[in-house]
Design a protein around this motif. Structure first.
Motif, PDB file in Angstrom:
ATOM      1  N   GLU A 154       0.682  -1.143   0.132  1.00  0.00           N
ATOM      2  CA  GLU A 154       0.010  -0.042  -0.226  1.00  0.00           C
ATOM      3  C   GLU A 154       0.998   1.337   0.035  1.00  0.00           C
ATOM      4  OE1 GLU A 154      -3.202  -0.210  -0.304  1.00  0.00           O
ATOM      5  OE2 GLU A 154      -3.883  -2.258   0.247  1.00  0.00           O
ATOM      6  N   ILE A 155       1.836   1.258   0.793  1.00  0.00           N
ATOM      7  CA  ILE A 155       2.826   2.397   0.882  1.00  0.00           C
ATOM      8  C   ILE A 155       3.718   2.653  -0.360  1.00  0.00           C
ATOM      9  CG2 ILE A 155       4.596   3.500   2.204  1.00  0.00           C
ATOM     10  CD1 ILE A 155       1.963   3.490   3.707  1.00  0.00           C
ATOM     11  N   VAL A 156       3.922   1.532  -0.968  1.00  0.00           N
ATOM     12  CA  VAL A 156       5.118   1.558  -2.189  1.00  0.00           C
ATOM     13  C   VAL A 156       4.105   2.046  -3.259  1.00  0.00           C
ATOM     14  CG1 VAL A 156       6.617   0.521  -3.753  1.00  0.00           C
ATOM     15  CG2 VAL A 156       6.959   0.156  -1.281  1.00  0.00           C
ATOM     16  N   GLY A 157       2.852   1.587  -3.247  1.00  0.00           N
ATOM     17  CA  GLY A 157       2.005   1.568  -4.288  1.00  0.00           C
ATOM     18  C   GLY A 157       1.518   3.110  -4.469  1.00  0.00           C
ATOM     19  N   MET A 158       1.961   3.839  -3.557  1.00  0.00           N
ATOM     20  CA  MET A 158       1.582   5.309  -3.701  1.00  0.00           C
ATOM     21  C   MET A 158       2.479   6.030  -4.669  1.00  0.00           C
ATOM     22  SD  MET A 158       1.305   6.210   0.326  1.00  0.00           S
ATOM     23  CE  MET A 158       1.264   7.923   0.474  1.00  0.00           C
ATOM     24  N   LEU A 159       3.644   5.540  -4.931  1.00  0.00           N
ATOM     25  CA  LEU A 159       4.577   5.948  -5.644  1.00  0.00           C
ATOM     26  C   LEU A 159       4.461   6.129  -7.065  1.00  0.00           C
ATOM     27  CD1 LEU A 159       7.892   4.341  -4.044  1.00  0.00           C
ATOM     28  CD2 LEU A 159       6.996   6.986  -3.588  1.00  0.00           C
ATOM     29  N   PRO A 160       3.923   4.947  -7.897  1.00  0.00           N
ATOM     30  CA  PRO A 160       3.860   5.066  -9.117  1.00  0.00           C
ATOM     31  C   PRO A 160       2.598   6.070  -9.654  1.00  0.00           C
ATOM     32  CG  PRO A 160       3.074   3.061  -8.453  1.00  0.00           C
ATOM     33  CD  PRO A 160       3.772   3.809  -7.586  1.00  0.00           C
ATOM     34  N   GLU A 161       1.645   6.259  -8.530  1.00  0.00           N
ATOM     35  CA  GLU A 161       0.351   7.167  -8.818  1.00  0.00           C
ATOM     36  C   GLU A 161       0.788   8.505  -8.470  1.00  0.00           C
ATOM     37  OE1 GLU A 161      -3.367   4.382  -8.196  1.00  0.00           O
ATOM     38  OE2 GLU A 161      -2.452   4.647  -6.518  1.00  0.00           O
ATOM     39  N   GLY A 162       1.451   8.805  -7.249  1.00  0.00           N
ATOM     40  CA  GLY A 162       1.852   9.973  -6.880  1.00  0.00           C
ATOM     41  C   GLY A 162       2.728  10.592  -7.874  1.00  0.00           C
ATOM     42  N   LYS A 219     -10.251  18.308 -11.518  1.00  0.00           N
ATOM     43  CA  LYS A 219     -11.112  17.307 -10.890  1.00  0.00           C
ATOM     44  C   LYS A 219     -10.044  15.929 -10.756  1.00  0.00           C
ATOM     45  CE  LYS A 219     -14.829  14.090 -12.664  1.00  0.00           C
ATOM     46  NZ  LYS A 219     -15.700  13.870 -13.693  1.00  0.00           N
ATOM     47  N   ARG A 220      -9.435  15.683 -12.020  1.00  0.00           N
ATOM     48  CA  ARG A 220      -8.783  14.306 -11.946  1.00  0.00           C
ATOM     49  C   ARG A 220      -7.519  14.523 -10.884  1.00  0.00           C
ATOM     50  NH1 ARG A 220     -11.810  10.289 -14.122  1.00  0.00           N
ATOM     51  NH2 ARG A 220     -12.356  11.382 -16.229  1.00  0.00           N
ATOM     52  N   LYS A 221      -7.100  15.608 -10.850  1.00  0.00           N
ATOM     53  CA  LYS A 221      -5.943  15.750  -9.697  1.00  0.00           C
ATOM     54  C   LYS A 221      -6.707  15.428  -8.440  1.00  0.00           C
ATOM     55  CE  LYS A 221      -2.782  18.856 -10.138  1.00  0.00           C
ATOM     56  NZ  LYS A 221      -2.037  20.157 -10.226  1.00  0.00           N
ATOM     57  N   ALA A 222      -7.559  16.089  -7.967  1.00  0.00           N
ATOM     58  CA  ALA A 222      -8.527  15.845  -6.609  1.00  0.00           C
ATOM     59  C   ALA A 222      -8.752  14.393  -6.480  1.00  0.00           C
ATOM     60  CB  ALA A 222      -9.650  16.771  -6.551  1.00  0.00           C
ATOM     61  N   ILE A 223      -9.161  13.742  -7.330  1.00  0.00           N
ATOM     62  CA  ILE A 223      -9.410  12.159  -7.551  1.00  0.00           C
ATOM     63  C   ILE A 223      -8.295  11.282  -7.042  1.00  0.00           C
ATOM     64  CG2 ILE A 223     -10.255  10.251  -8.545  1.00  0.00           C
ATOM     65  CD1 ILE A 223     -12.247  11.917 -10.194  1.00  0.00           C
ATOM     66  N   LEU A 224      -7.386  11.741  -7.642  1.00  0.00           N
ATOM     67  CA  LEU A 224      -5.786  10.934  -7.549  1.00  0.00           C
ATOM     68  C   LEU A 224      -5.390  11.313  -6.286  1.00  0.00           C
ATOM     69  CD1 LEU A 224      -4.177   9.045  -9.075  1.00  0.00           C
ATOM     70  CD2 LEU A 224      -2.865  10.828 -10.043  1.00  0.00           C
ATOM     71  N   ILE A 225      -5.296  12.585  -5.968  1.00  0.00           N
ATOM     72  CA  ILE A 225      -4.909  12.847  -4.452  1.00  0.00           C
ATOM     73  C   ILE A 225      -5.376  12.121  -3.462  1.00  0.00           C
ATOM     74  CG2 ILE A 225      -4.860  14.682  -2.603  1.00  0.00           C
ATOM     75  CD1 ILE A 225      -4.164  16.582  -4.778  1.00  0.00           C
ATOM     76  N   ALA A 226      -6.850  11.904  -3.572  1.00  0.00           N
ATOM     77  CA  ALA A 226      -7.590  11.310  -2.558  1.00  0.00           C
ATOM     78  C   ALA A 226      -7.470   9.795  -2.413  1.00  0.00           C
ATOM     79  CB  ALA A 226      -9.028  11.406  -3.036  1.00  0.00           C
ATOM     80  N   LYS A 227      -6.900   9.240  -3.726  1.00  0.00           N
ATOM     81  CA  LYS A 227      -6.680   7.812  -3.979  1.00  0.00           C
ATOM     82  C   LYS A 227      -5.336   7.503  -3.264  1.00  0.00           C
ATOM     83  CE  LYS A 227      -5.895   4.120  -6.950  1.00  0.00           C
ATOM     84  NZ  LYS A 227      -5.584   3.633  -8.542  1.00  0.00           N
ATOM     85  N   VAL A 228      -4.229   8.546  -3.465  1.00  0.00           N
ATOM     86  CA  VAL A 228      -3.268   8.046  -2.903  1.00  0.00           C
ATOM     87  C   VAL A 228      -3.368   8.402  -1.256  1.00  0.00           C
ATOM     88  CG1 VAL A 228      -0.798   9.138  -2.632  1.00  0.00           C
ATOM     89  CG2 VAL A 228      -1.909   8.914  -4.701  1.00  0.00           C
ATOM     90  N   GLN A 229      -4.014   9.152  -0.834  1.00  0.00           N
ATOM     91  CA  GLN A 229      -4.199   9.398   0.512  1.00  0.00           C
ATOM     92  C   GLN A 229      -4.824   8.064   1.313  1.00  0.00           C
ATOM     93  OE1 GLN A 229      -6.600  12.884   0.598  1.00  0.00           O
ATOM     94  NE2 GLN A 229      -4.932  14.111   1.367  1.00  0.00           N
ATOM     95  N   ASP A 230      -5.721   7.402   0.505  1.00  0.00           N
ATOM     96  CA  ASP A 230      -6.529   6.178   0.781  1.00  0.00           C
ATOM     97  C   ASP A 230      -5.315   5.063   1.020  1.00  0.00           C
ATOM     98  OD1 ASP A 230      -9.034   7.297   0.835  1.00  0.00           O
ATOM     99  OD2 ASP A 230      -9.770   6.485  -0.873  1.00  0.00           O
ATOM    100  N   GLU A 231      -4.630   5.002   0.221  1.00  0.00           N
ATOM    101  CA  GLU A 231      -3.554   3.912   0.113  1.00  0.00           C
ATOM    102  C   GLU A 231      -2.535   4.012   1.418  1.00  0.00           C
ATOM    103  OE1 GLU A 231      -4.127   1.872  -1.749  1.00  0.00           O
ATOM    104  OE2 GLU A 231      -4.660   2.562  -3.803  1.00  0.00           O
ATOM    105  N   ALA A 232      -2.239   5.222   1.622  1.00  0.00           N
ATOM    106  CA  ALA A 232      -1.494   5.802   2.900  1.00  0.00           C
ATOM    107  C   ALA A 232      -2.353   5.296   4.253  1.00  0.00           C
ATOM    108  CB  ALA A 232      -1.238   7.143   3.170  1.00  0.00           C
TER     109      ALA A 232
END
Length: 315
Positions: A45-53, A63-76
């Protein structure tokens, strides 16, 4: 009770679908298997933040940036839930993180592939998170209580991630010729690594039989992989795209899709640390950990000051 009676009582609880809790007696092998699996899941989950971040600053719209930020926060957040669950098995978070940063601990090999275009954000969400969900829904019923309970919330959020990924690809699939080509290219590159996420073939999975007996796992690697292929082979029709497998076809007799052979040499090569981004991922994690040392020190100092103030008030 002697060890034989303890093991019999332990297996009886599992057979009756009674969760194993941290203070319950458990075989050492059960504890180690869960610790390995949960900590690797947390690391993933932690390393998985890197390719998306990597794409947050380059997302095509706010809109896409906000969605992606929320997703990366979820992974953390998922990583934190899972580290907490793993700590109940008798190890420290510091030790788990040290094992990750030193390369001793493994994480999902899928995150050692690069995200080259924006379409990769859709492919990761649809294929990678889709494969993860099939594994994780099963884990909501795993025999170790803290792990099962952590997975309930994680699965709810991961299902959103998969829908978001599919929607990203759906938009691209209805776009320009260039956007459609980008969509197909991302699917081509992520399809086979996604199939590898389920692990080695059952015949080569050393821990599978015991994990099934202890109900740590509910389905085998090959059963989950087949379920994934059947699901994606139907969903891709909505995108009007194709999967990069000439052997993919419906088998009426089996009532499942047949599919081609995975490149197991590539799979083991990535697992052993020789994938496209293995060294880059570990270097990024170590750099972030080192640069965040002052934040951890400041947080500890603040917590100590608050504790000292409370002591003074009590006195």
């Amino acid at each position: 009770m002697n060890i034989h009676d303890l093991e019999k009582s332990f297996q009886d609880k599992i057979d009756r679908e009674i969760k194993i809790e941290p203070k319950d007696w458990m075989p050492e092998a059960y504890r180690k298997t869960n610790l390995r699996q949960i900590s690797q899941h947390a690391h993933s989950e932690i390393v998985g933040m890197l390719p998306e971040g990597n794409w947050i600053s380059r997302a095509p719209s706010l809109k896409r940036k906000a969605i992606l930020i929320a997703k990366v926060q979820d992974e953390a957040g998922h990583g934190l839930y899972l580290y907490s669950a793993a700590e109940t098995l008798g190890t420290s978070r510091d030790q788990m993180i040290e094992d990750l940063h030193s390369g001793k601990a493994k994480y999902s090999s899928i995150f050692n592939y690069p995200t080259l275009t924006w379409a990769d954000m859709g492919a990761v969400g649809w294929l990678v998170d889709g494969a993860a969900i099939l594994n994780q829904v099963m884990l909501c019923r795993t025999s170790y209580g803290p792990y099962a309970r952590a997975m309930v919330r994680i699965c709810k959020e991961e299902s959103f991630h998969q829908r978001q990924g599919f929607e990203t690809l759906l938009v691209l699939s209805k776009g320009t010729a260039e956007q459609r080509a980008m969509c197909q290219d991302a699917i081509n590159r992520w399809w086979w690594p996604s199939l590898m996420m389920f692990g080695p073939k059952d015949s080569e999975s050393t821990n599978s039989d015991q994990s099934m007996k202890w109900k740590i796992k509910r389905k085998t690697n090959d059963e989950l992989r087949q379920q994934f292929v059947d699901m994606i082979a139907e969903q891709i029709k909505l995108l009007d795209m194709t999967l990069p497998d000439p052997d993919l076809k419906w088998n009426e007799e089996r009532k499942h899709y047949d599919f081609g052979e995975i490149n197991w040499e590539e799979f083991w090569n990535v697992v052993k640390g020789n994938g496209p981004c293995n060294k880059q991922r570990l270097a990024a994690r170590n750099k972030a950990h080192d640069e965040g040392a002052w934040v951890r020190a400041a947080a500890l100092a603040y917590a100590q000051k608050r504790a000292d103030r409370k002591k003074v008030k009590v006195a």
